[in-house]
Design a protein around this motif. Structure first.
Motif, short mmCIF file in Angstrom:
data_model
loop_
_atom_site.label_atom_id
_atom_site.label_comp_id
_atom_site.label_asym_id
_atom_site.label_seq_id
_atom_site.Cartn_x
_atom_site.Cartn_y
_atom_site.Cartn_z
N SER C 199 -15.23 14.44 62.52
CA SER C 199 -15.18 15.84 62.13
C SER C 199 -13.77 16.13 61.59
O SER C 199 -12.79 15.57 62.07
N PRO C 201 -10.93 18.55 61.58
CA PRO C 201 -10.55 19.73 62.37
C PRO C 201 -10.15 20.90 61.51
O PRO C 201 -9.65 20.72 60.40
N ASP C 202 -10.35 22.11 62.08
CA ASP C 202 -9.86 23.32 61.41
C ASP C 202 -8.35 23.41 61.60
O ASP C 202 -7.76 22.66 62.36
N ARG C 231 -7.35 21.16 68.06
CA ARG C 231 -7.77 22.20 67.11
C ARG C 231 -9.29 22.39 67.17
O ARG C 231 -10.02 21.51 67.64
N ALA C 232 -9.73 23.51 66.69
CA ALA C 232 -11.17 23.78 66.66
C ALA C 232 -11.85 22.70 65.82
O ALA C 232 -11.32 22.30 64.79
N GLY C 233 -13.00 22.23 66.30
CA GLY C 233 -13.71 21.19 65.57
C GLY C 233 -13.06 19.83 65.69
O GLY C 233 -13.19 19.00 64.81
N GLU C 234 -12.35 19.61 66.78
CA GLU C 234 -11.69 18.32 66.95
C GLU C 234 -11.94 17.76 68.34
O GLU C 234 -11.94 18.49 69.33
N LYS C 399 -20.87 21.49 64.63
CA LYS C 399 -21.59 22.71 64.23
C LYS C 399 -20.91 23.98 64.72
O LYS C 399 -20.81 24.96 64.00
N GLU C 400 -20.47 23.95 66.00
CA GLU C 400 -19.93 25.21 66.56
C GLU C 400 -18.41 25.21 66.58
O GLU C 400 -17.80 26.11 67.14
N ARG C 401 -17.82 24.18 66.02
CA ARG C 401 -16.37 24.07 65.94
C ARG C 401 -15.71 24.14 67.33
O ARG C 401 -14.66 24.75 67.50
#
Lengths: 406, 298, 449
Positions: C199, C201-202, C231-234, C399-401
């Protein structure tokens, strides 16, 4: 030879029923041996007294109080917080009920002996039986609605019990001081405070009460109403018992608070990891327990005694040590609230059995007739409780005896 | 110093001996990690046994010996059950307390109703001093044993962390049985002194009840330290023995005076927990904890 | 401490059965483990005398002090036998443990990671002592995960992997890589499992840790200046061998252990909020899921049933519990995660370890809105379920970060799900790699150095 103790994978089937009953049977058997061996009390007399007490209506009031107290204790016990201080909490409940019932809810009219006949049959008036020190008579007149006064008694008694338990709760939660020791010591403080009060602020105003360690008697309109003449149990007491039982059941089973209390008892770390303030729960468990015990103080005062009577020796408080006996009830119930009434019934019977046995000892020679019913109750309760404490291990563990050497 | 004052101070001897011995016995037992809630029940039995045995043997010493023996039996039982089985110390302690209350009446009341006599220790200043010296000597010995001998280290180890103690080489069961025996020997002795020397009156049911709790509080308020307990036992004994003097002197109600020892115990507990003394006089870490090791067959 | 279920132990050719540590001591076997077993409130002499059978119960502790002084010179450590053990540093405690083992007359000295965390100077001294001990006819079994240490002191190296004996080699004949291969298995170098989609990351940082210092249980720092960001999505995977500070790091993040120095911040209302030492309740209220180490002790309440174990979390139930709703929720999780259980009202203690773990993972994933902190989340699971759990976690990340901090002792797991791999060793994050650049043998080396 040695014992090998292993934890059962599954708890013993029906252990919750078999073990208490087995303990009662074995415990009573051991008690009879002690009673016969030490004081020559014939076993048949013991069994007779127990059998009789099982169906005796006299034990109803004990049953009511023990059920309420059993519920009161089971709440902190579920959280592994040991409230041994129900005695002190009941005592404060009694004191505060008396304070409301004898001072706030009534006013005293001092009348000369000649005016007395006017008041004796006046509705709402209660003439204290003996004259005051000055020779005049005192009449209690209601100063508020009796229903409201009874409610006020209950509320204030509940608060008093709660505050008394709160002290121990705070000491346990924030200073890590063992609540077993503090609640126990606080019982004695409460006893002496009670004596101080019946000789002081709440002492009676008549010649037979003032300075004799007795308070005034409670106005009849504020007394709880007896169910029948065969029993000292009251409608109010029974209603409170049912209400407290149902509410406590609901809280323990249907709320997150009750669920977390139960988890606190077996696994506090899980609660910490879930982000729950464990200290708050410890304090609340004790406070709620104290509040309920405080209500029993009102039941005792307004339902049975109607008067505060000094404690002659600290072993004979007006509570008849019911606060300690209730510990047995909550243990016998295996800390399951549904088991409390059953356990209370059994213990109330044993309590009554002590009284029955005492009265049937009259014909027995050898001085055992001098043993008080309280001591006989202790023998019965003590042995049942000890047996139960040991046997209950079998519910979760299996124990094997093996011979040493291989 | 006038004679009256000396009498007031020394007269406390028997009371001091009774509370002090009971308190250090309690402390010694709890040092091994067993929560001792049976103390009051066994104390009450001790009083009853002391009364009966002294009466039958005609000498107070026999009363003390008998009380000691009976108390030791209780101590061994409690130590064994609480160590060997996964049992709540609180439950077994309080259960045995009830048994003790009941048995005391069974033992003494029938005798009392037939014989109206009391055999006790002689009462004079010499005896008072002897009691003080005797109990302090015992206290010093207990302190020596606890702090300077291998047995003492083993007892403290068992109370602090029985599992670690076991891997360090301590036989936890044996050590706790010894602690139960010694501790309860002192409790039995204390109970006998309470009756035979401090309050030798014709027996009445319930005698001694509640006194075990006072000793409990005395021990707790001195952090279970045998030497510090001298001080707290002295304060409690003086408060109890001279309560009427105190009452007159401070103008307090008798009920408040009686309450003071208990309040003092509470305050002492708080003081210990909020000051650096906490570390020094902390309760044994494993006190009241179930010591249970899953044993498997070989 | 444990009695074998099967198998035999021989000492000097004679079969022995040990039922307590004393039995082993009598046969000349002494163990020193990573965690000091001494009793803190007792002095050094008291701790030592307890195991010495030549002293009787009433022996004065003074008597042992002279012995201690003599012996401690022999071993090469300086101690005052009258010091209470709680006053000692970790190093000193370990030295006392070693001294004790020697004084007990050990012929076979077992060191279970005992000197792993000692400072290098003390270690060297001890290496010297071990040599001397061995030359005088004693044996030393040194259990360590640090290969260089084993290479430095041992004559022979035996490798155990997941409870199984792999083999024994002569130290002279091997290199660090040979031993590493034995430790991590044949597939050491290649990746034999499917790596889950990586993924990206954001930008948004969910967990931010700066210069974190956390004390361990034995009075030494376990986390030493850790700095990391998730980070989100990590999925940030922290690789490392147990006992290198990962546990303390995770507990500090969750508010279960006091932070001595440094800062932990978690995303809240658009900005980072400082949660250092604010308590677990605060951290949890920000939508953080937590799968702890020792899940049976810290994750679920064994005495209670599945529904109750769900309802206990503030994120799932508040005030009056709607049991019907909880039951629906429980049954959904049960079917989604294939939990084998008679019903949702079965006490958790009657389930198998793997199924308990599934309940826990399902619950925590269901409440994690922002961040999941997990310690060995698939340890008790079979391979199929483990992969499934990892897939579910990864799906939530994609999907949901969700942000995930995954601490694992299982390198396969780390490599399968992580987007970023960090290696933790002796309380420090020694290196951080983006997943695609992380080489397995490099990571392994960093773990065992």
């Amino acid at each position: 030879m040695r014992l090998i103790v292993t934890k059962r994978v599954k708890p013993l089937k029906f252990g919750g029923i078999i073990i208490p009953f087995l303990s009662i049977i074995v415990g009573i058997f051991l008690a009879t041996i002690a009673l016969y061996g030490l004081a020559r009390v014939p076993p048949l007399l013991v069994y007779g007294a127990i059998g009789q007490s099982l169906i005796s209506p006299q034990m109803l009031q004990t049953f009511v109080m023990l059920t309420i107290l059993g519920v009161a204790l089971i709440i902190p016990f579920n959280a592994a917080v040991w409230n041994i201080g129900a005695e002190g909490q009941i005592i404060w409940g009694m004191i505060m009920s008396a304070f409301i019932g004898l001072t706030v809810a009534v006013r005293y009219i001092i009348v000369s002996p000649s005016d007395l006949p006017k008041y004796t049959n006046m509705p709402g008036m209660f003439v204290l039986p003996t004259p005051t020190v000055s020779g005049a008579y005192a009449v209690e007149a209601l100063s508020m609605n009796p229903g409201a006064a009874i409610c006020l008694m209950l509320i204030v008694a509940g608060i008093a019990g709660a505050v008394w338990a709160l002290i121990a709760g705070l000491m346990r939660a924030y200073l890590d001081i063992d609540e077993v020791a503090t609640t126990l010591i606080m019982n004695y403080i409460a006893y002496y405070a009670y004596n101080y009060i019946v000789y002081g602020p709440l002492q009676g105003i008549t010649i037979s009460t003032s300075g004799f360690g007795l308070s005034n008697a409670l106005h009849p309109a504020l007394r709880f109403s007896r169910i029948s003449t065969a029993t000292t149990a009251t409608w109010e007491g029974v209603a409170l018992m049912i209400a407290i039982f149902v509410i406590a059941w609901f809280v323990l089973r249907q709320t997150t608070f009750g669920l977390r209390l139960r988890i606190l008892g077996s696994n506090p770390q899980v609660l910490r990891a879930a982000g729950i303030n464990v200290r708050k729960y410890i304090v609340l468990a004790l406070t709620i327990s104290g509040a309920i015990a405080g209500l029993v103080g009102t039941i005792l005062f307004a339902g049975n005694l109607y008067q505060l009577i000094k404690i002659k020796t600290i072993t004979t408080p007006p509570t008849h040590n019911i606060g300690y006996t209730a510990i047995l009830v909550s243990w016998l119930s295996m800390l399951d609230i549904r088991g409390v009434p059953i356990a209370a019934y059994i213990v109330a019977s044993l309590f009554q059995a002590g009284i029955n046995l005492q009265s049937s000892l009259g014909g027995v020679s050898g001085g055992s007739a001098m043993i008080s019913s309280g001591a006989l109750t202790y023998v019965l309760i003590g042995f049942v409780l000890t047996t139960f404490t040991v046997l209950r291990v079998f519910a979760e563990y299996s124990i094997k005896v093996v011979r040493e050497g291989r | 110093m006038n004679a009256g004052l000396i009498a007031i101070i020394l007269g406390v001897g028997p009371a001091f001996a009774a509370y002090y011995l009971t308190a250090i016995g309690h402390g010694l037992f709890e040092k091994s990690g067993i929560l001792n809630l049976a103390i009051d029940g066994v104390f009450t039995v001790g009083v009853a046994v002391a009364y009966v045995a002294a009466l039958f043997a005609g000498t107070a010493v026999a009363g003390s010996v008998a009380a000691l023996v009976v108390a030791v039996a209780f101590g061994l039982l409690i130590a064994y059950l609480a160590t060997k089985l996964p049992i709540s110390h609180g439950a077994i302690g309080l259960s045995i307390m009830f048994v003790g209350y009941g048995l005391a009446a069974l033992i003494a009341v029938p005798i009392r109703s037939q014989i109206n006599a009391v055999v006790s220790y002689p009462m004079n200043v010499g005896v008072d001093i002897a009691f003080i010296i005797f109990s302090i000597v015992i206290g010093v010995l207990v302190h020596y044993m606890l702090s300077r001998t291998k047995l003492g280290a083993a007892i403290r180890a068992a109370g602090e962390n029985p599992h670690a103690a076991s891997s360090l080489g301590v036989n936890v069961l044996r050590v706790r049985l010894i602690a139960g025996m010694l501790g309860y020997a002192l409790i039995g002795l204390g109970a006998s002194f309470y009756f035979l020397a401090y309050t030798p009156a014709p027996y009445s049911e319930g005698m001694g009840m509640g006194q075990g709790w006072i000793a409990f509080a005395i021990s707790l308020s001195a952090g279970r330290h045998p030497i510090l307990t001298i001080l707290s036992a002295l304060v409690f004994a003086e408060l109890l023995y001279n309560k009427f003097v105190l009452q007159g002197y401070l103008g307090l109600s008798v009920h408040i005076t009686k309450m003071i020892p208990y309040l003092a115990a509470l305050v002492a507990m708080v003081i210990f927990m909020v000051t650096p003394l906490k570390r020094k006089l902390a309760p044994p870490r494993a006190l009241g904890k179930i010591y249970f090791k899953e044993e498997r067959t070989v | 401490m444990y009695v074998p279920d099967s198998g035999e132990i021989y000492v000097n050719g004679r079969r022995v059965i040990f039922t307590s540590p004393i039995d082993a001591i009598r046969h000349g076997i002494s163990l020193v483990s990573q965690i000091p077993q001494l009793i803190g409130s007792l002095t050094i002499s008291e701790n030592i005398i307890l195991g010495l059978e030549r002293f009787g119960m009433m022996a004065n502790i003074r008597k042992v002090e002279n012995y201690i002084r003599e012996e401690s010179e022999e071993v090469g450590i300086k101690v005052d036998p009258n010091t209470e053990v709680w006053k000692l540093s970790y190093t000193q405690k370990q030295l006392v443990e070693l001294l004790r083992a020697v004084m007990l007359g050990a012929k076979i000295l077992m060191l279970d990671e005992a000197i792993t965390f000692l400072p290098i100077r003390e270690k060297r001294k001890f290496y010297k002592f071990m040599r001397k001990f061995a030359s005088q006819g004693g044996s030393v079994i040194l259990i360590t995960h640090k290969i260089p240490e084993a290479l430095e002191v041992a004559d022979r190296i035996s490798v155990l992997r997941r409870g199984k004996y792999v083999g024994t080699v002569e130290t002279r004949a091997v290199t660090i890589d040979d031993v590493r291969k034995m430790m991590f298995g044949e597939r050491s170098a290649q990746i034999t499992y499917e790596r889950l989609p990586i993924s990206t990351p954001d930008e948004k940082v969910v967990l931010d840790i700066k210069d974190l210092w956390v004390m361990g249980d034995y009075g030494a720092f376990s986390v030493k200046g850790v700095k990391l960001q998730v980070r989100a999505g990590e999925v940030l995977g922290i690789a490392g061998i147990a006992g290198n500070g990962q546990l303390e790091l995770v507990q500090a993040i969750m508010g279960l252990r006091k932070v001595s120095k440094g800062r932990i911040a978690i995303l809240a209302n658009g900005g980072l909020e400082d949660v250092t030492n604010k308590g677990t309740g605060k951290v949890r209220s920000l939508g953080i899921g937590y799968i702890p180490d020792e899940p049976l002790k810290f994750g679920v309440s064994m005495e209670n049933n599945i529904e109750e174990n769900l309802a206990m979390l503030p994120a799932i139930a508040k005030g009056i519990i709607k049991w019907r709703q909880i039951r629906g929720f429980a049954n959904r999780l049960i079917s989604e995660f294939n939990v084998v259980t008679p019903s949702s009202r079965t006490p958790v203690k009657l389930l198998s370890g793997g199924n308990i773990m599934k309940v826990l993972v399902a619950r925590e994933l269901s409440i994690a809105r922002k961040l999941l902190v997990a310690y060995n989340p698939t340890r008790a699971l079979d391979e199929v379920t483990a992969v499934m759990v990892r897939k579910i976690i990864k799906e939530k990340v994609l999907k949901e970060r969700l942000a995930v901090l995954l601490v694992s002792e299982d390198l396969d797991e780390i490599f399968q799900v992580s987007d970023t791999v960090a290696v933790m060793n002796s309380g420090r994050i020694v290196k951080t790699f983006p997943a695609e650049k992380a080489e397995r043998d490099q990571v392994e080396k960093l773990m065992v150095m």
